[in-house]
Design a protein around this motif. Structure first.
Motif, PDB file in Angstrom:
ATOM      1  N   TYR A  48      -3.490 -14.838  -2.110  1.00 55.88           N
ATOM      2  CA  TYR A  48      -4.772 -14.613  -2.132  1.00 55.88           C
ATOM      3  C   TYR A  48      -5.141 -13.400  -1.320  1.00 55.88           C
ATOM      4  N   PHE A  49      -4.819 -13.460   0.074  1.00 58.40           N
ATOM      5  CA  PHE A  49      -5.015 -12.550   1.069  1.00 58.40           C
ATOM      6  C   PHE A  49      -4.135 -11.152   0.682  1.00 58.40           C
ATOM      7  N   ILE A  50      -2.794 -11.253   0.521  1.00 61.04           N
ATOM      8  CA  ILE A  50      -1.743 -10.370   0.508  1.00 61.04           C
ATOM      9  C   ILE A  50      -2.280  -9.475  -0.802  1.00 61.04           C
ATOM     10  N   ARG A  51      -2.661 -10.071  -1.838  1.00 61.75           N
ATOM     11  CA  ARG A  51      -3.015  -9.295  -3.002  1.00 61.75           C
ATOM     12  C   ARG A  51      -4.386  -8.456  -2.727  1.00 61.75           C
ATOM     13  N   TRP A  52      -5.274  -9.054  -2.124  1.00 57.55           N
ATOM     14  CA  TRP A  52      -6.640  -8.398  -2.022  1.00 57.55           C
ATOM     15  C   TRP A  52      -6.311  -7.109  -1.105  1.00 57.55           C
ATOM     16  N   ILE A  53      -5.696  -7.349   0.060  1.00 56.97           N
ATOM     17  CA  ILE A  53      -5.406  -6.404   0.863  1.00 56.97           C
ATOM     18  C   ILE A  53      -4.401  -5.079   0.206  1.00 56.97           C
ATOM     19  N   ASP A  54      -3.426  -5.646  -0.541  1.00 53.55           N
ATOM     20  CA  ASP A  54      -2.799  -4.609  -1.354  1.00 53.55           C
ATOM     21  C   ASP A  54      -3.369  -3.836  -2.280  1.00 53.55           C
ATOM     22  N   ALA A  55      -4.294  -4.472  -3.047  1.00 59.09           N
ATOM     23  CA  ALA A  55      -5.272  -3.740  -4.127  1.00 59.09           C
ATOM     24  C   ALA A  55      -6.397  -2.716  -3.407  1.00 59.09           C
ATOM     25  N   LEU A  56      -6.867  -3.348  -2.651  1.00 57.98           N
ATOM     26  CA  LEU A  56      -7.792  -2.568  -1.701  1.00 57.98           C
ATOM     27  C   LEU A  56      -7.133  -1.125  -1.165  1.00 57.98           C
ATOM     28  N   ARG A  57      -5.916  -1.285  -0.576  1.00 60.00           N
ATOM     29  CA  ARG A  57      -5.065  -0.376  -0.091  1.00 60.00           C
ATOM     30  C   ARG A  57      -4.851   0.679  -0.952  1.00 60.00           C
ATOM     31  N   SER A  58      -4.378   0.204  -2.067  1.00 61.61           N
ATOM     32  CA  SER A  58      -3.999   1.074  -3.314  1.00 61.61           C
ATOM     33  C   SER A  58      -5.232   2.097  -3.710  1.00 61.61           C
ATOM     34  N   ALA A  59      -6.575   1.322  -3.849  1.00 61.16           N
ATOM     35  CA  ALA A  59      -7.650   2.054  -4.177  1.00 61.16           C
ATOM     36  C   ALA A  59      -7.897   3.032  -3.055  1.00 61.16           C
ATOM     37  N   LEU A  60      -7.837   2.659  -1.966  1.00 58.96           N
ATOM     38  CA  LEU A  60      -8.419   3.516  -0.680  1.00 58.96           C
ATOM     39  C   LEU A  60      -7.171   4.671  -0.734  1.00 58.96           C
ATOM     40  N   MET A  61      -5.867   4.684  -1.303  1.00 56.39           N
ATOM     41  CA  MET A  61      -4.983   5.870  -1.015  1.00 56.39           C
ATOM     42  C   MET A  61      -5.344   6.753  -2.236  1.00 56.39           C
ATOM     43  N   ARG A  62      -5.679   6.083  -3.407  1.00 61.63           N
ATOM     44  CA  ARG A  62      -6.158   6.779  -4.495  1.00 61.63           C
ATOM     45  C   ARG A  62      -7.456   7.815  -4.168  1.00 61.63           C
ATOM     46  N   ALA A  63      -8.044   7.288  -3.282  1.00 61.80           N
ATOM     47  CA  ALA A  63      -9.460   7.786  -3.074  1.00 61.80           C
ATOM     48  C   ALA A  63      -9.371   8.812  -1.834  1.00 61.80           C
ATOM     49  N   GLY A  64      -8.132   8.960  -1.405  1.00 57.74           N
ATOM     50  CA  GLY A  64      -7.828   9.843  -0.350  1.00 57.74           C
ATOM     51  C   GLY A  64      -7.388   9.693   1.072  1.00 57.74           C
ATOM     52  N   CYS A  65      -7.341   8.369   1.266  1.00 53.61           N
ATOM     53  CA  CYS A  65      -6.985   7.734   2.536  1.00 53.61           C
ATOM     54  C   CYS A  65      -5.232   7.740   2.519  1.00 53.61           C
ATOM     55  N   VAL A  66      -4.685   7.910   3.803  1.00 55.01           N
ATOM     56  CA  VAL A  66      -3.364   7.899   4.066  1.00 55.01           C
ATOM     57  C   VAL A  66      -2.980   6.578   4.211  1.00 55.01           C
ATOM     58  N   GLU A  67      -1.733   6.207   3.772  1.00 53.37           N
ATOM     59  CA  GLU A  67      -1.158   4.981   3.564  1.00 53.37           C
ATOM     60  C   GLU A  67      -1.548   4.032   4.904  1.00 53.37           C
TER      61      GLU A  67
END
Length: 186
Positions: A121-140
């Motif tokens: 639950y927590f890993i998938r949420w963090i990974d999905a949000l990280r993915s969106a943030l990277m697509r929005a311009g944040c570095v990994e």
């Protein structure tokens, strides 16, 4: 007239019982009392007993988060998905009035019994949000840190809102987190 239940009708009732009483406090007697469903019917739907009931509740929560939060964050327009995440999280947790059952299970002895579902639950949420943030311009690295901070912030705000019996704590915390992500993704 006797009510006829389907398994899917019972799972949300069980979720609220587990939220209110915890895993250990949700005895079969209390479950039957609060649902009005006899033990025989409960065992018909959940032959594995309370453990199977809790597993079904966690699977139901996972399915909701996958559809409403994780998939949009991974696949949709990043900024729109992040905005939708805040709205969906606010609705799901009823502006801080509803505890996170997965988080509650993570904090007690129940964690060992359902460790995979809790961790996922927590890993998938963090990974999905990280993915969106990277697509929005944040570095990994920044995206990972922000995603962890947001999930931690949401969970902490839920605990503090509940402890203080003040839902505005949750609302303010979510608004602050949303502004932080907004500033990071301009």
């Amino acid at each position: 007239m006797k009510t006829v239940y389907q398994r899917a009708d019972i799972v949300p009732l069980l979720a609220e019982i587990f939220r209110e009483l915890g895993y250990e406090g949700a005895t079969l007697s209390r479950i039957t009392e609060r649902t009005g469903i006899g033990k025989g019917s409960l065992y018909h739907f959940f032959p594995g007993g309370k453990e199977e009931m809790a597993g079904a509740v966690l699977a139901d929560i996972d399915a909701w988060f996958d559809a409403a939060v994780y998939r949009p964050l991974r696949n949709d327009d990043a900024r729109q998905a992040i905005a939708a995440m805040w709205a969906n999280v606010n609705d799901y947790f009823r502006s801080g009035r509803r505890i996170c059952l997965v988080g509650a299970f993570a904090l007690d002895d129940t964690r060992e019994r359902f460790s995979r579902a809790i961790g996922d639950y927590f890993i998938r949420w963090i990974d999905a949000l990280r993915s969106a943030l990277m697509r929005a311009g944040c570095v990994e690295e920044e995206a990972q840190t922000l995603a962890e901070e947001c999930v931690c912030g949401i969970q902490g705000a839920l605990v503090l809102s509940r402890a203080l019996a003040d839902e505005t704590v949750f609302i303010r915390s979510v608004e602050t987190l949303a502004k932080r992500l907004g500033a990071a993704t301009r």
